[in-house]
Every structure is written in C-alpha cells, then in structure tokens.
Design an enzyme around this catalytic site. Structure first.
Site, mmCIF file in Angstrom:
data_model
loop_
_atom_site.group_PDB
_atom_site.id
_atom_site.type_symbol
_atom_site.label_atom_id
_atom_site.label_comp_id
_atom_site.label_asym_id
_atom_site.label_seq_id
_atom_site.Cartn_x
_atom_site.Cartn_y
_atom_site.Cartn_z
ATOM 1 C CE LYS A 1 -3.842 2.190 0.725
ATOM 2 N NZ LYS A 1 -5.147 2.530 1.301
ATOM 3 N NE ARG B 1 -4.499 5.946 -2.831
ATOM 4 C CZ ARG B 1 -3.629 7.579 -1.795
ATOM 5 N NH1 ARG B 1 -3.222 8.170 -1.450
ATOM 6 N NH2 ARG B 1 -4.962 6.576 -0.335
ATOM 7 C CG HIS C 1 -11.871 -1.705 -3.557
ATOM 8 N ND1 HIS C 1 -11.302 -2.600 -3.954
ATOM 9 C CD2 HIS C 1 -11.888 -1.194 -2.373
ATOM 10 C CE1 HIS C 1 -11.328 -3.412 -2.620
ATOM 11 N NE2 HIS C 1 -11.249 -1.769 -1.861
#
Ligand SMILES: NC(=O)c1ccc[n+]([C@@H]2O[C@H](COP(=O)([O-])OP(=O)(O)OC[C@H]3O[C@@H](n4cnc5c(N)ncnc54)[C@H](O)[C@@H]3O)[C@@H](O)[C@H]2O)c1
Length: 370
Positions: A227, A241, A248
């Site tokens: 991350k 990113r 998601h």
C-alpha cells in the site's frame, strides 16, 4: 518491531508494526517528537479492550490523555459525530498544538483523521489501527472521510498521519468475521502487486486465521509495504493508486445495492475480485488456471455472504452512482497475471451489464437453497 516508511517528501511517516505496541505508544511517540499528551478518539468497545494499555503508556510519557468516545459502527461516521468531536475538542481547550490519537478500526480512523484535517485548519494525528482492515489498508495513505446520506466517503480530505502504530496483538480480540474481512483486502494487495505474498497466504492461511504472531505480522508488514509503495507513487489517486480498487468497483456496488447491511467491506471486495476474475478471464486477460487458483484462495479465507436476492438492476444502479465510476469511460482493474494489475479503460457498458447478469445468475443458481 518492524518499521515501514511511507515516503511522501515533507510528510514522510513511519508505520510501526509489532506485538504489544499499544503498551509502548507513549515512549514511541515521545521519541517521534511529540511533547504533550494527545486527545484520544476511540469507541467504547475498542477502549474497553485496549484503552487501558494505551492510557497507561501515554500517562508515563506525557501525563493524562483525555478521551473522546464515539458510537461503534459505520453509521456513526457522519456529520453529527464529527460535530460532537469538534465540540469535545473545544471543551478540552484543544488548540493548533494539540494532536489526536485515533484508536480503533477504519471508522474511527476515517472520522478522527477528518476531524484532525479540519480542526483549526488541520492538526497532527497518529493512527493506532486495531482491525486487520485498518492495519493493512485504511491507516496508510491519508484518505480520511465521513459519509452523508447520498453516499459513503463523499466528504473527505487527504491528511497524512504523523505515524501509524499497528499492534498485531490487538487483532486477537477481533471477531473472526472482521479478521476475514481484512484478509480479503490483503488478498487484493497481493493479487495486484505481489505473487510471493499470494503464495505465503496460500501456505500459511490457517496460522494467519488463528492470528499466530509471526504469520500475522508478516502479512501486515507486506500488505503495508504494498500500500505504501502505491501511495508513494500516486498520493492523490490520479493514476496508479487506482489499482488498489481491484475488486472494489463491483464490491462497492454490492455493498450499496444491499444498503451496507449484508456485506462487510472486505467480503464485498472478495465477491468483487471473483467477479473481476471471471470478467477478466472472459476478456482473455488471465488464464483459467490462475483465475481458479485465486478464486480458491478467496474462498478459503472464509464463507462469503450469499448473493441471493440481488438483482442486476440494483447492482447497475449502484454502479452508476459510484463517485469513481463514469459511464462515459468505464475503467476497471484486472489482473494480467497473479501479482500484476492492469487498468482497462473504455469498458463497454452493455458488455459489463450482460456479464453481471450472467455472473449473478450463475452464482445464485450454484448456491445451496436456504
Ligand atoms: N481511508 C481509507 O483509505 C479507507 C480504506 C478502506 C476502508 N476505509 C473505511 O474503513 C471503514 C471500515 O473499517 P473496519 O473494517 O476497520 O471497521 P470498523 O472500524 O467498524 O471496525 C469493525 C468492528 O470491530 C470493532 N473492533 C475494532 N478493533 C477491535 C479489536 N481489536 N477487537 C475487537 N473489536 C474491534 C469495532 O468496534 C467495530 O465494531 C469503512 O468506513 C471504510 O470506508 C477507509
């Protein structure tokens, strides 16, 4: 104790990962240059379990730290809790030199971080994440936010913490479903960036699920590294990113279509990854064996709640409301191979919708009848 640095030029900060860290919070943070006690923001449950260790350690280093307790749960990540936090800070005579210690999961981190970003135009904060999801994901990257009725995380800011203290022992009190929910995010991180971490998860899953110290620490450290590396290269989410959004897009839509009641965030991401794997494989992006291998790992993490009762219409409506989703240019993250992600642009809406219909039909048919 392991330290991973998030390298963001003038806002470089350390993520400390270790066992029993909360009991050393005071001395660690004193060494980081903090001179006075923080205001702790937490919730009742986390405070009952882990507050005493933190308070005692802060007490030794700085003297008594005041505590603001908020309600437990996503529905408290809202403007009325935020207002209560501001008012409590003012009552405590907090000023621009004050700092906040957020003790809890992603909900506490997001709202306490947003309070820190906005109180007196921004004061420092430190995050002590106590869920797996917050240790591997939400505590790194500085995205802080609250929800409004119209959508989740619509009001927010980028406000990097000054440090993150991830005590892996805190995960021992976490309900198993919460632990598994965080683990789907670890699978996500490994899937997009690290085949070695995927292999480790495959080999050590039982130990990780029983929160064995060495295994859980390795997983947190590696997921934080991934991350941190992505955030360093794209702090404000303009490009790379986005690969963190793997699973998601459809995951968020599943959560929204079921009113955030049926799935934990990580569980929805688990389903979102399975859907992205199936769609990616239909588009010829990933081999069938690799697809099956990752789906098997996701399923081994734990049972995902059923998709029964979810219609393609409700899923599609939720997708269209997603702030990151634009029907003019649908972008989705896929895997090119295990450990390597690819952003695809200009996905055909009609093709995606047809896929979702097939996917829901197939999953709903293959589920055992209740
Ligand atoms: N900022 C980001 O980049 C980012 C990324 C991902 C998710 N999020 C946000 O994170 C939130 C979800 O976070 P979460 O999954 O940590 O949920 P959460 O904060 O609601 O915590 C889950 C539950 O576990 C309890 N809990 C926390 N630590 C515990 C412990 N050690 N022992 C026992 N119980 C404990 C909490 O009280 C809560 O009931 C969402 O609001 C989501 O939007 C933010």
């Amino acid at each position: 104790l392991k330290t991973i640095h998030v390298e963001l030029k003038d806002r470089r900060y350390p993520v400390f990962v270790g066992q029993g860290l909360l009991g050393h919070a005071g001395s660690l943070l004193r060494r980081r240059g903090f001179a006075a006690a923080p205001v702790i923001i937490t919730n009742r449950r986390v405070f009952r379990l882990h507050g005493p260790a933190v308070l005692q350690s802060l007490d030794k280093a700085f003297g008594r730290a005041p505590v603001i307790k908020i309600g437990d749960g996503e529905r408290f990540k809202d403007h009325s809790t935020l207002l209560k936090i501001y008012k409590a800070l003012i009552r405590l005579h907090a000023n621009r030199k004050s700092w906040i210690l957020a003790l809890g999961g992603g909900v506490v981190g997001d709202i306490a971080g947003y309070a820190a970003a906005t109180f007196m135009r921004g004061i420092p904060w430190v995050m002590a994440p106590t869920t797996l999801l917050s240790q591997v994901d939400s505590s790194v990257g500085g995205k802080v936010a609250i929800n409004v009725a119209e959508g989740k995380n619509l009001i927010g800011a980028f406000h990097q913490p000054s440090a993150v203290l991830s005590d892996t022992n805190a995960l021992r009190t976490l309900p198993k479903r919460e632990l598994r929910s965080g683990l789907y995010e670890v699978v996500r991180s490994a899937a997009i960036q690290s085949e070695p971490l995927l292999c480790y998860l495959e080999r050590k899953l039982p130990g990780i699920l029983s929160v064995r110290s060495r295994e859980i620490e390795h997983v947190v450290v590696e997921a934080v590294r991934i991350k941190a590396a992505v955030v360093e290269s794209d702090e404000r989410e303009s490009g790379l990113r986005m690969i963190l959004n793997y699973g998601h897009t459809i995951g968020h839509a599943l959560e929204a279509a079921t009113d955030y009641k049926k799935f934990k965030h990580g569980e929805a991401v688990g389903w979102g990854m399975i859907a992205a794997l199936e769609y990616g494989s239909e588009l010829g992006l990933l081999g069938v064996d690799q697809k099956a291998q990752l789906i098997q790992l996701i399923q081994r993490v734990g049972p995902l709640p059923s998709l029964r009762g979810i219609s393609v219409e409700s899923l599609w409506d939720s997708l269209m409301l997603d702030k990151k989703f634009s029907s003019a240019d649908i972008r989705m993250v896929f895997l090119r191979k295990l450990g390597q992600a690819e952003i695809r642009t200009r996905i055909e809406p009609a093709s995606l919708r047809k896929f979702l219909q097939r996917f829901l039909n197939h999953q709903q048919r293959s589920e055992p009848r209740p």
